[in-house]
Design an enzyme around this catalytic site. Structure first.
Site, short mmCIF file in Angstrom:
data_model
loop_
_atom_site.label_atom_id
_atom_site.label_comp_id
_atom_site.label_asym_id
_atom_site.label_seq_id
_atom_site.Cartn_x
_atom_site.Cartn_y
_atom_site.Cartn_z
CG ASP A 46 -1.78 1.18 1.36
OD1 ASP A 46 -2.94 1.06 0.94
OD2 ASP A 46 -1.33 2.24 1.85
CE1 TYR A 51 0.50 7.66 2.91
CE2 TYR A 51 1.03 5.44 2.18
CZ TYR A 51 0.20 6.31 2.86
OH TYR A 51 -0.90 5.82 3.50
CE LYS A 73 -3.89 4.55 0.98
NZ LYS A 73 -2.45 4.47 1.24
CG HIS A 106 -4.72 9.60 0.82
ND1 HIS A 106 -3.37 9.59 0.54
CD2 HIS A 106 -4.83 9.06 2.05
CE1 HIS A 106 -2.72 9.06 1.57
NE2 HIS A 106 -3.58 8.74 2.50
#
Ligand code: A2P
Length: 273
Positions: A46, A51, A73, A106
């Protein structure tokens, strides 16, 4: 390789019940961690645009000759129909894979009025085939009602904060009624659940670690779970949860840890991104 369970999605596909979470892993470290996870048996990972480690995630997946279920996401900067299509292109390029298994909005983002049109862009991406399944993250019942009502397309997954101190019982019941799979983020409560005396007692009883007890609890509850670690020993530890079962006393003890104020991350009704 260890047998590991999968969960069926409402679009006919399925996803592995446990995957590697990569939040806060620096991009330059991510490929190595992903490879180590795959070597330990993980078949899902994931990531997210925000990120900053989609490139490392994709590189790690490409380095191994296994079928890995990859989730990413879409962040707030790319909300809006056209922007979402472009945002996906950027993620797709960074990942460097043939497709994305699961693509999520997200957050609903407070004061963000465009999550319905952004959801429509995800529907289009799924129709085009480079995204296999679509879902959301951090959506409340109200947000879910809104996209389902306005588009008729039920997300396959809602990924939410969920751990023994914050069990999200009502939202999970809604998910079950609507055939939405729940993914637990911060399944270990960012590590906090591991020191709880109820958890350590159950761990001692089964000869398992607290992390294994908590992850086993998620699995038995029918949740999908994405514990994060960069530590190779913990990667293996967190995956070694398919050789024991919790009993009714354990279930009761863990159920009693749920708290209304147990949330540790942002509240989706106020989080602006
Ligand atoms: P680390 O990356 O140093 O292993 P969550 O997934 O709930 O957000 O929890 C992640 C946190 O829990 C990280 O700080 C991670 O640290 C730690 N963690 C992950 N697995 C274990 C484990 N098996 N035992 C102890 N701590 C763990």
């Amino acid at each position: 390789m260890t047998e590991q369970p999968s969960i069926s999605l409402n679009d006919g596909r399925s996803m592995p019940q446990i995957g590697l979470g990569t939040y806060q892993i620096p991009d330059e470290d991510t490929a190595g961690v992903v490879q180590a996870a795959i070597d330990a048996g993980y078949r899902a990972v994931d990531t997210a645009a925000i990120y900053g480690n989609e490139a490392g995630t994709g590189a790690g997946v490409r380095a191994r000759d296994e079928t890995i279920f990859v989730t990413s996401k879409l962040w707030r900067d790319d909300f809006g129909y056209d922007a979402a299509l472009k945002g996906f292109e950027k993620s797709f390029d960074r990942l460097g894979l043939d497709w994305v298994d699961l693509y999520l909005l997200h957050w609903p983002f407070v004061e963000e009025t465009r999550f319905v049109e952004t959801w429509k862009a995800l529907v289009r991406l799924r129709e085009e085939g480079r995204v296999k399944s679509i879902g959301v993250s951090n959506f409340t019942m109200d947000h879910l009602e809104r996209i389902i009502h306005d588009t008729g397309v039920v997300p396959a997954v809602n990924q939410i904060e969920l751990h023994p101190s914050f069990q999200q019982v009502e939202l999970r019941a809604y998910h079950d009624e609507n055939h939405i799979v729940t993914t637990s983020w911060s399944p270990l409560g960012q590590g906090a659940a591991l020191a709880d005396p109820a958890i350590t007692a159950i761990a001692a009883k089964h000869g398992k670690t607290p992390a294994q007890v908590v992850l086993r609890w998620h699995i038995e509850a029918g949740l999908t779970v994405i514990p994060k670690t960069t530590n190779p020993a913990r990667l293996a530890e967190n995956f070694a949860i398919f050789d024991f079962a919790l009993d009714a006393d354990d279930e009761r003890a863990i159920a009693a840890l749920d708290r209304r104020d147990g949330r540790i991350g942002p509240d989706p009704t106020t989080f602006a991104g």
